[in-house]
Write an enzyme that holds these catalytic residues in place. Structure first.
Site, PDB file in Angstrom:
ATOM      1  N   GLY A  14      57.090  57.051 123.428  1.00 41.83           N
ATOM      2  CA  GLY A  14      56.575  55.842 124.070  1.00 41.83           C
ATOM      3  C   GLY A  14      57.064  54.574 123.379  1.00 41.83           C
ATOM      4  N   VAL A  15      56.890  54.512 122.055  1.00 41.86           N
ATOM      5  CA  VAL A  15      57.272  53.311 121.300  1.00 41.86           C
ATOM      6  C   VAL A  15      58.799  53.177 121.254  1.00 41.86           C
ATOM      7  CG1 VAL A  15      57.179  52.164 119.048  1.00 41.86           C
ATOM      8  CG2 VAL A  15      55.164  53.372 119.903  1.00 41.86           C
ATOM      9  N   GLY A 211      42.476  58.328 128.131  1.00 44.92           N
ATOM     10  CA  GLY A 211      43.723  58.552 127.381  1.00 44.92           C
ATOM     11  C   GLY A 211      43.722  57.875 126.023  1.00 44.92           C
ATOM     12  N   GLU A 214      43.570  61.458 120.962  1.00 38.94           N
ATOM     13  CA  GLU A 214      44.613  62.479 120.848  1.00 38.94           C
ATOM     14  C   GLU A 214      44.210  63.639 121.765  1.00 38.94           C
ATOM     15  OE1 GLU A 214      47.405  62.309 119.030  1.00 38.94           O
ATOM     16  OE2 GLU A 214      46.858  60.311 118.354  1.00 38.94           O
ATOM     17  N   LYS A 229      46.153  54.476 107.436  1.00 39.44           N
ATOM     18  CA  LYS A 229      46.403  53.032 107.568  1.00 39.44           C
ATOM     19  C   LYS A 229      45.773  52.268 106.399  1.00 39.44           C
ATOM     20  CE  LYS A 229      46.385  53.334 112.600  1.00 39.44           C
ATOM     21  NZ  LYS A 229      45.664  53.006 113.831  1.00 39.44           N
ATOM     22  N   GLY A 343      49.224  50.341 121.817  1.00 38.16           N
ATOM     23  CA  GLY A 343      50.040  50.148 123.024  1.00 38.16           C
ATOM     24  C   GLY A 343      51.497  50.080 122.662  1.00 38.16           C
TER      25      GLY A 343
HETATM   26  N1  NAP Z   1      51.612  54.306 120.575  1.00 40.62           N
HETATM   27  C1  NAP Z   1      51.065  53.329 119.886  1.00 40.62           C
HETATM   28  O1  NAP Z   1      50.302  52.501 120.394  1.00 40.62           O
HETATM   29  C2  NAP Z   1      51.364  53.202 118.412  1.00 40.62           C
HETATM   30  C3  NAP Z   1      50.838  52.125 117.700  1.00 40.62           C
HETATM   31  C4  NAP Z   1      51.162  51.964 116.351  1.00 40.62           C
HETATM   32  C5  NAP Z   1      51.968  52.909 115.721  1.00 40.62           C
HETATM   33  N2  NAP Z   1      52.430  53.969 116.438  1.00 40.62           N
HETATM   34  C6  NAP Z   1      53.262  54.951 115.738  1.00 40.62           C
HETATM   35  O2  NAP Z   1      54.576  54.924 116.270  1.00 40.62           O
HETATM   36  C7  NAP Z   1      55.158  56.209 116.167  1.00 40.62           C
HETATM   37  C8  NAP Z   1      55.681  56.629 117.526  1.00 40.62           C
HETATM   38  O3  NAP Z   1      54.612  56.684 118.456  1.00 40.62           O
HETATM   39  P1  NAP Z   1      54.828  57.216 119.950  1.00 40.62           P
HETATM   40  O4  NAP Z   1      53.573  56.949 120.653  1.00 40.62           O
HETATM   41  O5  NAP Z   1      56.107  56.675 120.479  1.00 40.62           O
HETATM   42  O6  NAP Z   1      54.998  58.803 119.662  1.00 40.62           O
HETATM   43  P2  NAP Z   1      55.632  59.906 120.622  1.00 40.62           P
HETATM   44  O7  NAP Z   1      55.588  59.445 122.037  1.00 40.62           O
HETATM   45  O8  NAP Z   1      55.027  61.200 120.228  1.00 40.62           O
HETATM   46  O9  NAP Z   1      57.203  59.935 120.214  1.00 40.62           O
HETATM   47  C9  NAP Z   1      57.704  60.462 119.028  1.00 40.62           C
HETATM   48  C10 NAP Z   1      59.218  60.573 119.150  1.00 40.62           C
HETATM   49  O10 NAP Z   1      59.748  60.985 117.898  1.00 40.62           O
HETATM   50  C11 NAP Z   1      60.736  61.998 118.142  1.00 40.62           C
HETATM   51  N3  NAP Z   1      60.964  62.785 116.916  1.00 40.62           N
HETATM   52  C12 NAP Z   1      60.131  63.625 116.264  1.00 40.62           C
HETATM   53  N4  NAP Z   1      60.725  64.106 115.155  1.00 40.62           N
HETATM   54  C13 NAP Z   1      61.956  63.539 115.084  1.00 40.62           C
HETATM   55  C14 NAP Z   1      63.054  63.615 114.181  1.00 40.62           C
HETATM   56  N5  NAP Z   1      63.005  64.359 113.074  1.00 40.62           N
HETATM   57  N6  NAP Z   1      64.168  62.893 114.442  1.00 40.62           N
HETATM   58  C15 NAP Z   1      64.246  62.107 115.542  1.00 40.62           C
HETATM   59  N7  NAP Z   1      63.239  61.992 116.441  1.00 40.62           N
HETATM   60  C16 NAP Z   1      62.118  62.700 116.211  1.00 40.62           C
HETATM   61  C17 NAP Z   1      60.187  62.770 119.311  1.00 40.62           C
HETATM   62  O11 NAP Z   1      61.216  63.519 119.895  1.00 40.62           O
HETATM   63  P3  NAP Z   1      61.079  64.309 121.298  1.00 40.62           P
HETATM   64  O12 NAP Z   1      61.177  63.233 122.358  1.00 40.62           O
HETATM   65  O13 NAP Z   1      62.229  65.227 121.292  1.00 40.62           O
HETATM   66  O14 NAP Z   1      59.749  64.986 121.243  1.00 40.62           O
HETATM   67  C18 NAP Z   1      59.704  61.599 120.184  1.00 40.62           C
HETATM   68  O15 NAP Z   1      60.769  61.054 120.916  1.00 40.62           O
HETATM   69  C19 NAP Z   1      54.073  57.133 115.620  1.00 40.62           C
HETATM   70  O16 NAP Z   1      54.261  57.301 114.238  1.00 40.62           O
HETATM   71  C20 NAP Z   1      52.796  56.374 115.903  1.00 40.62           C
HETATM   72  O17 NAP Z   1      51.743  56.678 114.991  1.00 40.62           O
HETATM   73  C21 NAP Z   1      52.165  54.129 117.758  1.00 40.62           C
END
Ligand code: NAP
Length: 363
Positions: A14-15, A211, A214, A229, A343
């Site tokens: 997502g991010v 949603g 987790e 955090k 978000g």
């Molecule tokens: N969503 C929010 O609002 C939010 C807010 C603050 C911080 N964050 C942080 O931002 C980060 C990303 O969040 P998200 O919501 O985007 O998570 P997500 O949707 O689960 O995406 C994670 C991505 O990382 C990839 N990945 C995992 N291991 C990897 C590796 N070794 N090398 C390269 N890519 C790898 C996954 O690959 P695949 O696509 O192949 O599965 C996926 O594309 C997290 O650490 C989260 O805690 C999120």
């Protein structure tokens, strides 16, 4: 005159996708405003990636975005390559002659720290939304932050300038005496619903339906994400502590860990009376319950706490985050940062701003 900034991006969830879209859309503006030309040289997901030391063109990037949105892997693209060791990948990019790159970690992978440390050895800048590397051993935190070319705003409070505010206070020689924050949007939402006399089990079911949780809501209720955090904030304050030193109150008893997710959701009604009593006791004192992370007097705590209903934290509603900084200069009233605390768009924007910041101070 503009300068190229090669980017190696780990993660296209997502991010990561929001970040890539923002980079494509804002590229010209960033060139004009900051004199920097952002250029993706490698894009990796968990199965593989695409890379080119000369930079990936916009068509390829858009194709990658479309593929990931459809649930495909980068490996499936015509130019996609199978996953290689993350450290080897960084090394290969460096050996190809790419200089002054920025490595972005927008994964939630606990094992990426070696690749990040390899990037440090090549003098690359680092930008993290991933909390795990910074919540690992103290030694790793020190090695990653050493050299001053790591940014990690998005790890705490998503897009809110929490780390930047803390650094600003510290840079100006202020003495930060305490930090309190409603760090978890999910648990903040549940607290607001409790205050509105909704039962705990119902509030949790609502949060899940919306949603906010987790897939297994125990991940949120355990408080570990909030603890990570808080640990990052504590370490930014130069506290020498480990994750195990954070005192965490779980919002459910440990014997419920053995249940399946659905069994757990069913069983949460057994907790309703206890939460209703706690909520009523707080109300009798003019207070409300809030899920807080707190750094004070050498202690690092995550727990449900009674706070005055009329104060900053008491006035908080829904899933917003709020951070209060108490310091020598902000002694009477705290410095307050609050708003949308989750978000993908705001999180990606914080990562993008960090990329620009770290690129500006490239050697
Ligand atoms: N969503 C929010 O609002 C939010 C807010 C603050 C911080 N964050 C942080 O931002 C980060 C990303 O969040 P998200 O919501 O985007 O998570 P997500 O949707 O689960 O995406 C994670 C991505 O990382 C990839 N990945 C995992 N291991 C990897 C590796 N070794 N090398 C390269 N890519 C790898 C996954 O690959 P695949 O696509 O192949 O599965 C996926 O594309 C997290 O650490 C989260 O805690 C999120």
């Amino acid at each position: 005159l503009s300068r190229k900034v090669p980017i190696i991006q780990f993660g296209l969830g997502g991010v990561g996708r929001a970040l890539l879209r923002q980079i494509i859309e804002k590229r010209e503006q960033i060139k004009r405003r900051n004199g920097l030309e952002l250029e993706i040289v490698a894009l990796l997901d968990s199965s593989g990636g695409i890379w080119s030391p000369n930079g990936l063109d916009e068509r390829t990037l858009r194709r990658a975005l479309a593929a990931k949105s459809e649930g495909l892997s980068l490996h499936d693209l015509p130019t996609g390559r199978a996953k290689m060791d993350d450290v080897a990948l960084v090394t290969r990019v460096a050996v190809a002659g790419v200089k002054r790159a920025v490595v972005v970690d927008v994964t939630a992978d606990p094992d990426l720290q070696d690749a990040l440390l390899a990037a440090r050895r090549h003098d690359y800048g680092l930008v993290l939304a991933n909390k795990y590397p910074l919540a690992a051993a103290q030694k790793t935190f020190r090695r990653l932050t050493g050299g001053g070319r790591l940014r990690y705003e998005a790890t705490v409070g998503a897009g809110l300038p929490v780390i930047a505010t803390l650094q600003y206070l510290l840079d100006a020689g202020d003495q930060v005496t305490a930090i309190e924050g409603s760090i978890s949007g999910t648990l903040g939402f549940i607290c607001t619903r409790l205050q509105e006399e909704v039962s705990f089990s119902q509030a949790l079911a609502e949060a899940r339906r919306l949603g906010y949780t987790e897939p297994d809501p125990r991940e949120d209720l355990r408080g570990l994400d909030a603890a990570r955090k808080l640990l990052i904030l504590a370490r930014t304050l130069d506290w020498k502590i480990e994750l195990a030193d954070v005192e965490v109150e779980s919002l459910y008893p440990a014997d419920m860990d053995s249940l399946s997710v659905e069994e757990f959701m069913e069983a949460t009604s057994a907790l309703d009376t206890a939460y209703a009593i706690r909520t009523a006791e707080a109300r009798d004192k003019g207070s409300v319950l809030r899920h807080l992370g707190e750094l004070r007097d050498g202690r690092c705590r995550v727990r449900l706490k009674e706070v005055p209903a009329q104060g900053y934290l008491g006035a908080l509603r829904g899933s917003d985050s709020l951070f209060l900084f108490h310091s020598a200069r902000y002694a009477d009233r705290p410095l307050v940062i609050g708003g949308l605390g989750a978000g993908v768009e705001v999180t990606a924007a914080a990562v993008l701003a960090d990329v620009i910041d770290v690129a500006r101070i490239s050697p």
